[in-house]
Design an enzyme around this catalytic site. Structure first.
Site, mmCIF file in Angstrom:
data_model
loop_
_atom_site.group_PDB
_atom_site.id
_atom_site.type_symbol
_atom_site.label_atom_id
_atom_site.label_comp_id
_atom_site.label_asym_id
_atom_site.label_seq_id
_atom_site.Cartn_x
_atom_site.Cartn_y
_atom_site.Cartn_z
ATOM 1 N N ARG A 120 0.834 -1.200 0.000
ATOM 2 C CA ARG A 120 0.000 0.000 0.000
ATOM 3 C C ARG A 120 0.869 1.251 0.000
ATOM 4 O O ARG A 120 1.944 1.292 0.623
ATOM 5 C CB ARG A 120 -0.870 -0.024 1.259
ATOM 6 C CG ARG A 120 -1.863 1.118 1.409
ATOM 7 C CD ARG A 120 -2.913 1.085 0.354
ATOM 8 N NE ARG A 120 -4.136 1.801 0.764
ATOM 9 C CZ ARG A 120 -5.036 2.249 -0.096
ATOM 10 N NH1 ARG A 120 -4.856 2.065 -1.390
ATOM 11 N NH2 ARG A 120 -6.132 2.863 0.337
ATOM 12 N N THR A 419 -9.719 0.032 -9.727
ATOM 13 C CA THR A 419 -8.594 -0.832 -9.399
ATOM 14 C C THR A 419 -8.593 -1.981 -10.404
ATOM 15 O O THR A 419 -9.420 -2.035 -11.293
ATOM 16 C CB THR A 419 -8.802 -1.306 -7.948
ATOM 17 O OG1 THR A 419 -8.856 -0.143 -7.116
ATOM 18 C CG2 THR A 419 -7.723 -2.213 -7.431
ATOM 19 N N THR A 437 -3.635 -0.982 -7.812
ATOM 20 C CA THR A 437 -4.467 0.186 -8.085
ATOM 21 C C THR A 437 -3.649 1.454 -8.177
ATOM 22 O O THR A 437 -2.502 1.499 -7.697
ATOM 23 C CB THR A 437 -5.513 0.351 -6.951
ATOM 24 O OG1 THR A 437 -6.400 1.418 -7.265
ATOM 25 C CG2 THR A 437 -4.838 0.631 -5.619
#
Length: 608
Positions: A120, A419, A437
């Site tokens: 992330r 995404t 994404t």
């Protein structure tokens, strides 16, 4: 495991709607426009592939073919997953790419274990809770998205590097080769790409690098034309030659920082693109988290998902645990969908209150995924009544038998929906479910000049201000913090061996898409491709539940409204892909039959 067959109640109307979707996809004529000069025609799309040697399922045929190429050359599931993801960075640049991040779940056949990578994006180390606040008020969402403020430190290149070093058998240079060729030679523009470009045309034209790449000659790329990205081919070449250091410590990274800190807006434009505070130190400090997955037992299967900073694993697990004590096979379609919707509502109420980046927040993962806590919440579900949203959360740290919600409700904030997800398995039985994404369709809208990729707007997944005033919000920005995600790559094991794996794009609807597809397959006995194609409902602790046309136009809607449900139409929810191990040892890949133009399931050696 022998999956249960559908009950007689499921024959109409939902199964019929799924069958209609499948039939339409299989019989629809191909687009009339052929490839433009210089481009090889894309491989044919199919929503199902069955055979041996490994499988790949993604939304794009060129990307799936890149993964299959690596499998054919002896690569494993991780090698193929990275190759597929890199190709999606070429053909699906508005959904994913090296300017973004994602989550990867891996099953190792030799050890029969599941592990995950959290790739992330992170906020700059200088960020605080007021990142998106100006003069005491939250920025308008559109202003925040198209700015340097929204750009988090990308995690995708680091994820690829960590996955290959941990489980791969090929070098980064080897697995990037198909995508480099695709970027250099070009791909054929389809209707989805054309339409997504049109949706972003006003933004792209204000950034010269974006306009040159995606609006060649100042016009939208025509369906059937060839789009090349030589800048990205060169960037992939640098990654192949120098590794990810060129991105996090070298020339590519310097260009990213320069672009974020002074977004290169066309001087003739009136756009105000606020600068961000990303620095070279932020890039150097970035690291992928290797962490244990979430796990819950459901109908004798072990369901593994992504732990925080994603909320996918905990929320899917809680909803499954809420539904565990009822036999969904025997229910009529309206009652089945009612229970699914209510379980989603409850799980999202808890997700919004408790899940954030565990480096900053004390996330009670064990409680959220426990059967004891789910049982304390399941008594809220009544077959003859509908819960009111936004529903207040429970407390997974102290489950109560009284079935009472505690505290103030936390609504679900918006997350960008564009995404992408890919699912891969190899001949040895290794499996990868990988969701990646750049957040919104087109991300920030800002292309790094000379590098050929868009930057993410992932930081807008943070709450700009607390969603419930006076209540702690675990998803406020912070220095180096990861925003909460809904990405839900999922692998399901049966006695330690893969049963199936799946995932989807769609912002917060990812969770409900994965949950509903899993229930369709396991409880309602639908083949995986039908479970994916079936019309979807999405309830995320909101006043209304979203329905796709197959349910909106169904008599089921009236039956559910009679119970008290309130609905609104959503033309398309998610775009799932999955793989399944068949009892005879073959692999099955499944993708969408129609959503996003249909997906691309491929196998190394098709079964006769």
């Amino acid at each position: 495991m022998a999956l249960q067959r559908p009950s007689a109640h499921w024959n109409l109307p939902v199964l019929a709607a799924a069958a209609a979707l499948l039939a339409g996809a299989l019989t629809a004529p191909a687009a009339a426009a052929g490839p433009g000069p210089g481009a090889a025609p894309p491989p044919p799309k199919s929503p199902v592939a069955v055979g041996y040697g490994g499988v790949v399922s993604s939304v794009d045929p060129d990307a799936s073919a890149a993964g299959i190429e690596i499998l054919r050359k002896g690569g494993n599931a991780v090698d193929a997953a990275v190759a597929t993801a890199a190709a999606l960075g070429v053909t699906e640049p508005y959904s994913a790419g090296i300017g973004g991040g994602g989550f990867l779940v891996h099953y190792d056949a030799a050890s029969r274990t599941v592990a995950t990578l959290d790739g992330r994006e992170r906020a700059p180390l200088s960020a605080d809770k007021d990142l998106f606040v100006e003069k005491g008020k939250p920025l308008p969402f559109a202003d925040a998205v198209t700015s340097g403020l929204s750009v988090g430190t990308p995690g995708t290149p680091a994820t690829w590097d960590a996955a290959l070093r941990t489980w791969g058998s090929r070098s980064l240079a080897q697995v990037l080769a198909p995508a480099r060729k695709l970027a250099r030679d070009g791909f054929t523009v389809d209707a989805t790409f054309h339409n997504q470009t049109a949706d972003n045309q006003a933004r792209f034209k204000d950034f010269p690098a974006s306009a040159r790449l995606f609006l060649p000659g100042g016009r939208l790329p025509e369906v059937g034309s060839t789009l090349k990205n030589p800048d990205l081919a060169r960037t992939y070449g640098l990654l192949a030659q120098q590794g990810t250091d060129v991105f996090y410590r070298g020339a590519v990274g310097r260009d990213i920082v320069r672009t974020v800190r002074k977004p290169p807006v066309d001087p003739a434009s009136h756009r105000v693109a606020r600068p961000g505070d990303l620095t070279a130190k932020d890039l150097r400090a970035y690291g992928v988290r290797k962490q244990a997955p979430t796990r819950t037992a459901y109908r004798g299967l072990d369901v593994y998902g992504m732990a925080p900073s994603s909320s996918g694993g905990t929320t899917v697990a809680e909803a499954l645990n809420i539904l565990e004590n009822g036999d969904l096979r025997k229910l009529d379609p309206a009652t089945y969908l009612h229970r699914y919707v209510e379980a989603s509502r409850i799980a999202f109420a808890d997700r919004n209150r408790w899940v954030g980046d565990p480096a900053f927040e004390n996330v009670p993962v064990a409680g959220l995924t426990s059967q004891r806590y789910a049982d304390s919440r399941a008594c809220l579900v009544k077959d003859d009544a509908v819960l009111t949203s936004p529903l207040a959360p429970g407390d997974p740290r102290r489950p109560q038998s009284s079935c009472a919600s505690r505290g103030t409700a936390a609504p679900t904030p918006y997350e960008g929906e564009n995404t992408t997800h890919l699912t891969v398995a190899d001949k040895w039985g290794n499996v990868v479910a990988y969701t990646l994404t750049i957040e919104q369709t087109g991300g920030s809208g800002i292309t790094v000049p000379g590098r050929g990729f868009l930057l993410n707007n992932e930081l807008t997944d943070f709450s700009f201000v607390p969603v419930s005033p006076g209540v702690h919000d675990p998803n406020l920005p912070g220095p180096g913090k990861r925003p909460r995600s809904s990405m839900s790559p999922t692998i399901v094991l049966d006695h330690g061996r893969p049963a199936f794996a799946l995932g989807s794009p769609g912002g917060a609807t990812i969770i409900t898409t994965v949950l509903q597809t899993l229930l369709n397959h396991v409880d309602r006995g639908m083949p995986l491709v039908d479970a994916i194609a079936a019309p979807r409902a999405s309830q995320r602790n909101a006043a209304v539940t979203e329905l796709e046309p197959g349910l909106w136009d169904s008599p089921l809607r009236g039956r559910l409204e009679a119970k008290g449900h309130v609905f609104k139409a959503n033309p398309e929810i998610g775009a799932a892909t999955g793989v399944q191990r068949l009892p005879d040892g073959r692999w099955l890949a499944a993708a969408e039959t129609s959503r996003r133009g249909g997906g691309a399931a491929m196998v190394v050696r098709p079964a006769r």
